[in-house]
Motif scaffolding. Structure first.
Motif, PDB file in Angstrom:
ATOM      1  N   VAL A 123       6.995   1.738  -3.955  1.00  0.00           N
ATOM      2  CA  VAL A 123       6.162   2.158  -5.318  1.00  0.00           C
ATOM      3  C   VAL A 123       6.341   3.241  -5.614  1.00  0.00           C
ATOM      4  CG1 VAL A 123       3.791   3.088  -5.357  1.00  0.00           C
ATOM      5  CG2 VAL A 123       3.972   1.133  -4.005  1.00  0.00           C
ATOM      6  N   TYR A 148       7.041   0.342 -13.108  1.00  0.00           N
ATOM      7  CA  TYR A 148       6.320  -0.339 -12.057  1.00  0.00           C
ATOM      8  C   TYR A 148       5.471  -1.144 -12.628  1.00  0.00           C
ATOM      9  CZ  TYR A 148       1.725   0.854  -9.728  1.00  0.00           C
ATOM     10  OH  TYR A 148       1.260   0.613  -8.440  1.00  0.00           O
ATOM     11  N   GLY A 174       3.054  -3.811  -7.123  1.00  0.00           N
ATOM     12  CA  GLY A 174       2.591  -2.102  -6.795  1.00  0.00           C
ATOM     13  C   GLY A 174       1.449  -2.239  -5.943  1.00  0.00           C
ATOM     14  N   SER A 202       0.794  -1.481  -1.841  1.00  0.00           N
ATOM     15  CA  SER A 202       0.270  -0.754  -2.010  1.00  0.00           C
ATOM     16  C   SER A 202      -0.664  -0.921  -0.384  1.00  0.00           C
ATOM     17  CB  SER A 202      -0.505   0.236  -2.855  1.00  0.00           C
ATOM     18  OG  SER A 202       0.336   0.469  -3.620  1.00  0.00           O
TER      19      SER A 202
END
Length: 306
Positions: A253, A261, A266, A270
């Motif tokens: 990340v 990104y 992502g 996460s």
């Protein structure tokens, strides 16, 4: 009803179905995180057999995991309940500061735990003198202060970025890489600052962890006793698993240009280090740990006896 309307209805139904499943999974994971890490804190704080540096740091890790998930998951569960997935500006700011501080603290704390394992395996005769209570408290303090300091700097800088009009956050919580994407100005300086911070708080601790385990491997290869081999591997194996899970996702990340990104990947990555890893940590540290299992038996037997 035309095809466009049918697709919209089908998409809405599918979204409700997926959100329902995700709600159940996240809720179960969160409850396991709370229970598992609370038990570790309880037994490490009360059992005299676990008054060692390893369990002192493990207590801090469990506290970090509880606080990290609590800063994210309740809001996530609330948003999964209905179509309106919102968060207030104040709530977003608080979440940004707290989650970044705790995530940064865990990075340094895992490096501290690797140093503790290095001392235990490579210098067993001097372990008590090296890892004395004063040093343990200082190392834990450094981990917490570095996390808080990083959050104060980078969260503040991120929140200062101007945002043109109403912007949608393509994430399930307020995280620096996704927040930077909302800015309507040149963010190259912020990218550089984030990369430097990631080098210090991600790659530097990771380098220290790899160095510590490099020395551990050298020490273990010189051991001729099978029992000593098993003890060394049992001591370090759980920490290696935790480090692998946490650092692989965090580096994916934060160690990348903002332009690359991807919101979808992502969010998934996460979710692993904010929800899944804190759930797995207690299981990883207890499933094959005789000391913890023995402490849990003593705790429950004492409670049942009373």
């Amino acid at each position: 009803m035309n095809m466009t309307e049918m697709r919209k209805q089908l998409s809405a139904v599918l979204c409700v179905y997926v959100c329902g499943i995700l709600f159940g999974v996240v809720l179960a994971s969160y409850l396991l995180t709370l229970v598992g890490n609370t038990i570790i804190i309880l037994i490490a704080s009360t059992d005299p057999h676990l008054k060692t540096p390893m369990y002192f740091f493990l207590t801090h890790l469990s506290l970090v995991d509880i606080c990290l998930t609590t800063s994210i998951v309740p809001q996530l569960l609330w948003n999964l309940r209905g179509p309106a997935k919102t968060i207030t500006a104040l709530g977003c700011a608080v979440q940004l500061y707290v989650s970044l501080a705790l995530g940064s603290t865990e990075c340094v704390l895992l490096a501290v735990m690797a140093f503790d394992r290095h001392a235990a395996v490579c210098k067993p005769l001097h372990y008590a003198a090296v890892m004395n209570p004063r040093l343990c408290q200082a190392l834990a303090g450094v981990a917490w202060l570095s996390g808080v300091g990083n959050a104060l700097i980078h969260s503040t800088v991120t929140l200062w970025l101007p945002r043109c009009g109403h912007r949608r956050l393509h994430h399930f919580f307020c995280e620096v890489p996704s927040m930077i994407k909302l800015a309507c100005v040149d963010i190259h300086t912020n990218e550089v600052q984030l990369f430097i911070a990631s080098l210090v708080l991600l790659l530097l601790p990771l380098a220290l962890i790899l160095t510590s385990y490099g020395h551990i491997v050298k020490a273990v290869t010189r051991i001729k006793s099978v029992q000593a081999w098993r003890k060394a591997l049992g001591t370090c194996g759980s920490h290696v698993v935790v480090v692998s899970l946490f650092y692989k996702t965090m580096t994916a990340v934060y160690i990348q240009p903002n332009s690359s990104y991807a919101p979808t990947s992502g969010k998934f990555i996460s979710l692993i280090y904010t929800v899944l890893t804190p759930t797995l940590n207690p299981l990883i540290y207890t499933l094959r740990n005789k000391d913890v299992k023995g402490a849990m038996r003593r705790l429950f037997h004492r409670d049942l006896g009373s």
